[in-house]
Design an enzyme around this catalytic site. Structure first.
Site, PDB file in Angstrom:
ATOM      1  N   LYS A  45       0.791  -1.240   0.000  1.00 53.50           N
ATOM      2  CA  LYS A  45       0.000   0.000   0.000  1.00 53.50           C
ATOM      3  C   LYS A  45       0.823   1.291   0.000  1.00 53.50           C
ATOM      4  O   LYS A  45       0.307   2.365   0.311  1.00 53.50           O
ATOM      5  CB  LYS A  45      -0.927   0.012   1.199  1.00 53.50           C
ATOM      6  CG  LYS A  45      -0.216   0.008   2.530  1.00 53.50           C
ATOM      7  CD  LYS A  45      -1.121   0.530   3.621  1.00 53.50           C
ATOM      8  CE  LYS A  45      -0.645   1.758   4.098  1.00 53.50           C
ATOM      9  NZ  LYS A  45      -0.757   2.859   4.669  1.00 53.50           N
ATOM     10  N   SER A  85      -9.552   1.734  -1.686  1.00 55.47           N
ATOM     11  CA  SER A  85      -8.897   2.955  -1.213  1.00 55.47           C
ATOM     12  C   SER A  85      -9.406   4.180  -1.951  1.00 55.47           C
ATOM     13  O   SER A  85      -9.751   4.107  -3.131  1.00 55.47           O
ATOM     14  CB  SER A  85      -7.382   2.829  -1.451  1.00 55.47           C
ATOM     15  OG  SER A  85      -6.742   4.080  -1.281  1.00 55.47           O
ATOM     16  N   TYR A 109      -0.433   1.943  -7.228  1.00 55.72           N
ATOM     17  CA  TYR A 109      -1.153   1.421  -6.047  1.00 55.72           C
ATOM     18  C   TYR A 109      -2.655   1.652  -6.230  1.00 55.72           C
ATOM     19  O   TYR A 109      -3.455   0.716  -6.169  1.00 55.72           O
ATOM     20  CB  TYR A 109      -0.658   2.099  -4.759  1.00 55.72           C
ATOM     21  CG  TYR A 109      -1.620   1.906  -3.616  1.00 55.72           C
ATOM     22  CD1 TYR A 109      -2.428   2.950  -3.184  1.00 55.72           C
ATOM     23  CD2 TYR A 109      -1.754   0.675  -3.002  1.00 55.72           C
ATOM     24  CE1 TYR A 109      -3.338   2.767  -2.169  1.00 55.72           C
ATOM     25  CE2 TYR A 109      -2.665   0.479  -1.980  1.00 55.72           C
ATOM     26  CZ  TYR A 109      -3.460   1.542  -1.566  1.00 55.72           C
ATOM     27  OH  TYR A 109      -4.381   1.356  -0.559  1.00 55.72           O
ATOM     28  N   LYS A 113      -5.902  -1.036  -7.026  1.00 55.36           N
ATOM     29  CA  LYS A 113      -7.164  -1.108  -6.268  1.00 55.36           C
ATOM     30  C   LYS A 113      -8.359  -0.997  -7.215  1.00 55.36           C
ATOM     31  O   LYS A 113      -9.352  -1.715  -7.094  1.00 55.36           O
ATOM     32  CB  LYS A 113      -7.214   0.007  -5.221  1.00 55.36           C
ATOM     33  CG  LYS A 113      -6.249  -0.177  -4.054  1.00 55.36           C
ATOM     34  CD  LYS A 113      -6.626  -1.365  -3.200  1.00 55.36           C
ATOM     35  CE  LYS A 113      -5.759  -1.472  -1.959  1.00 55.36           C
ATOM     36  NZ  LYS A 113      -6.103  -2.620  -1.107  1.00 55.36           N
ATOM     37  N   VAL A 177       6.836  19.098   7.114  1.00 54.91           N
ATOM     38  CA  VAL A 177       5.487  19.353   6.594  1.00 54.91           C
ATOM     39  C   VAL A 177       5.610  19.548   5.081  1.00 54.91           C
ATOM     40  O   VAL A 177       6.251  20.501   4.624  1.00 54.91           O
ATOM     41  CB  VAL A 177       4.874  20.612   7.240  1.00 54.91           C
ATOM     42  CG1 VAL A 177       3.483  20.884   6.663  1.00 54.91           C
ATOM     43  CG2 VAL A 177       4.799  20.442   8.762  1.00 54.91           C
ATOM     44  N   PHE A 178       5.010  18.603   4.328  1.00 53.42           N
ATOM     45  CA  PHE A 178       5.198  18.632   2.871  1.00 53.42           C
ATOM     46  C   PHE A 178       4.279  19.672   2.218  1.00 53.42           C
ATOM     47  O   PHE A 178       3.194  19.367   1.754  1.00 53.42           O
ATOM     48  CB  PHE A 178       4.919  17.252   2.274  1.00 53.42           C
ATOM     49  CG  PHE A 178       5.882  16.193   2.718  1.00 53.42           C
ATOM     50  CD1 PHE A 178       5.432  14.906   2.982  1.00 53.42           C
ATOM     51  CD2 PHE A 178       7.239  16.456   2.878  1.00 53.42           C
ATOM     52  CE1 PHE A 178       6.307  13.900   3.389  1.00 53.42           C
ATOM     53  CE2 PHE A 178       8.128  15.464   3.289  1.00 53.42           C
ATOM     54  CZ  PHE A 178       7.661  14.191   3.539  1.00 53.42           C
ATOM     55  N   ARG A 252       5.146  17.135  -1.535  1.00 56.34           N
ATOM     56  CA  ARG A 252       5.556  15.765  -1.889  1.00 56.34           C
ATOM     57  C   ARG A 252       4.907  15.415  -3.227  1.00 56.34           C
ATOM     58  O   ARG A 252       3.699  15.664  -3.423  1.00 56.34           O
ATOM     59  CB  ARG A 252       5.087  14.799  -0.800  1.00 56.34           C
ATOM     60  CG  ARG A 252       5.424  13.348  -1.012  1.00 56.34           C
ATOM     61  CD  ARG A 252       5.074  12.498   0.207  1.00 56.34           C
ATOM     62  NE  ARG A 252       3.617  12.498   0.464  1.00 56.34           N
ATOM     63  CZ  ARG A 252       3.047  11.762   1.418  1.00 56.34           C
ATOM     64  NH1 ARG A 252       3.774  11.021   2.221  1.00 56.34           N
ATOM     65  NH2 ARG A 252       1.731  11.791   1.591  1.00 56.34           N
ATOM     66  N   GLY A 254       2.900  13.883  -6.063  1.00 55.18           N
ATOM     67  CA  GLY A 254       1.713  13.014  -6.041  1.00 55.18           C
ATOM     68  C   GLY A 254       0.678  13.418  -5.018  1.00 55.18           C
ATOM     69  O   GLY A 254      -0.464  12.944  -5.061  1.00 55.18           O
TER      70      GLY A 254
END
Ligand code: WQD
Length: 296
Positions: A45, A85, A109, A113, A177-178, A252, A254
């Site tokens: 995951k 998800s 990922y 799903k 903290v992204f 980050r 994505g």
């Protein structure tokens, strides 16, 4: 969650480590045990890892599910709850996110799903006796209130809560903290956090639904409201009494700005609603982390 599921359903708990791709072991288990339904959590995951190793994710998540469905069919097991998800939605076009939102996963990922959801729908169309509940989790966090069971990721945690908990307990120095330039209330990412105990109750409600109804369901499991990174950090500081040092870093890859569920379908069809708030989630995480500072 397993303990909670068994306590709530009266099912027997027996741990049999088994790789779903090991067809022989799977067949032997289903031949020996009387199985009324399967709750399928097994899957890799980590979003970032799925981008680096897509074939591993498709082989493990999708291949494992195909092997499971074939073995279930061979043994007349026709009821399945699947851990899907919210990543199947991708970057949300509207909030809160309803189940009929566009399905545009942006990583292997999330795509694995969604492939499995399609697999389940096709399998159910070919066998009217087979029914499933695909539960689209938003952001599961929390720990069992006993403090005995919690989240202990291998290596440096990817996800926010275990990272914050390890900072609070002194295992990690500070939280990165992204991104604090998102179009959100305080500029940091907003997510729909749901307590694992609420999640367990959602699975029990889904099992009950499948035993009573003769059709399948796909629904969101989320609280229906979002908390920003900074709101979560403040809640964790309240729960732990510890300061969580922060470093603001770049976004980050994505990540989306905000994601939270429209949970009304689960309320209407499963009779399920998340009951525990962010303070309860942080209190239970802290109880586990402070009693297990080095993990299991
Ligand atoms: C939450 C927020 C980060 C870590 C992932 C998977 C998803 C699901 C849940 C399975 C974001 C920020 C995080 C950190 C940070 N898993 N953050 N510093 O990315 O919403 O979802 O876990 O279904 O599939 O994608 O959760 O906890 O990683 O991040 O600032 O060290 O916390 O940017 O805004 P995410 P997360």
């Amino acid at each position: 969650m397993l303990e909670r599921l068994c306590a709530l359903t009266g099912a027997e708990i027996r741990f049999e480590p088994l790789d779903l791709r090991n067809r022989e072991a799977l067949e032997a288990l289903l031949a020996e045990a009387r199985v009324d339904a399967v709750v399928h959590f097994a899957g890799l995951k980590a979003v970032g890892e799925s981008v680096e190793k897509p074939l591993l994710y498709y082989e493990n998540n999708v291949g494992g599910t195909i092997a499971l469905l074939q073995a279930m069919a061979a043994h007349g097991v026709r009821s399945l709850v699947f851990s899907s998800s919210a990543t199947v939605y991708g970057d949300p076009e509207r909030l809160p996110i309803p189940e009929d939102h566009a399905l545009r996963p942006t990583n292997p990922y999330g795509k694995s799903k969604l492939m499995i959801e399609h697999l389940l729908a096709d399998h159910a169309a070919s066998d009217p006796a087979f029914r499933y509940a695909a539960l689209r989790y938003f952001n599961p966090i929390g720990a069992h209130p006993s403090g005995r069971i919690g989240e202990d990721p291998r290596g440096i945690p990817n996800n926010l809560l275990p990272f914050v908990a390890q900072v609070a307990v002194g295992k990690l120095p500070a939280l990165k903290v992204f991104g604090n330039d998102y179009a959100t209330s305080d500029g940091t990412g907003v997510r729909d956090y749901i307590h694992v105990m609420d999640l367990a109750r959602g699975h029990v409600a889904a099992l009950d639904y499948l035993s009573r109804k003769k059709h399948s369901i796909t629904c969101n499991l989320g609280a229906g409201r979002g908390y920003s990174v900074l709101e979560v950090v403040k809640a964790f500081e309240r729960a732990s009494g510890r300061k969580v040092p922060l470093e603001f870093a770049a976004r980050r890859a994505g990540d989306v700005a905000a994601s939270y569920a429209d949970p009304s379908l689960a309320a209407a069809r499963l009779g399920w609603k998340a009951a525990l708030d962010i303070d309860a989630m942080c209190r239970d995480v802290w109880r586990w982390q402070s009693q297990n500072p080095h993990g299991y």
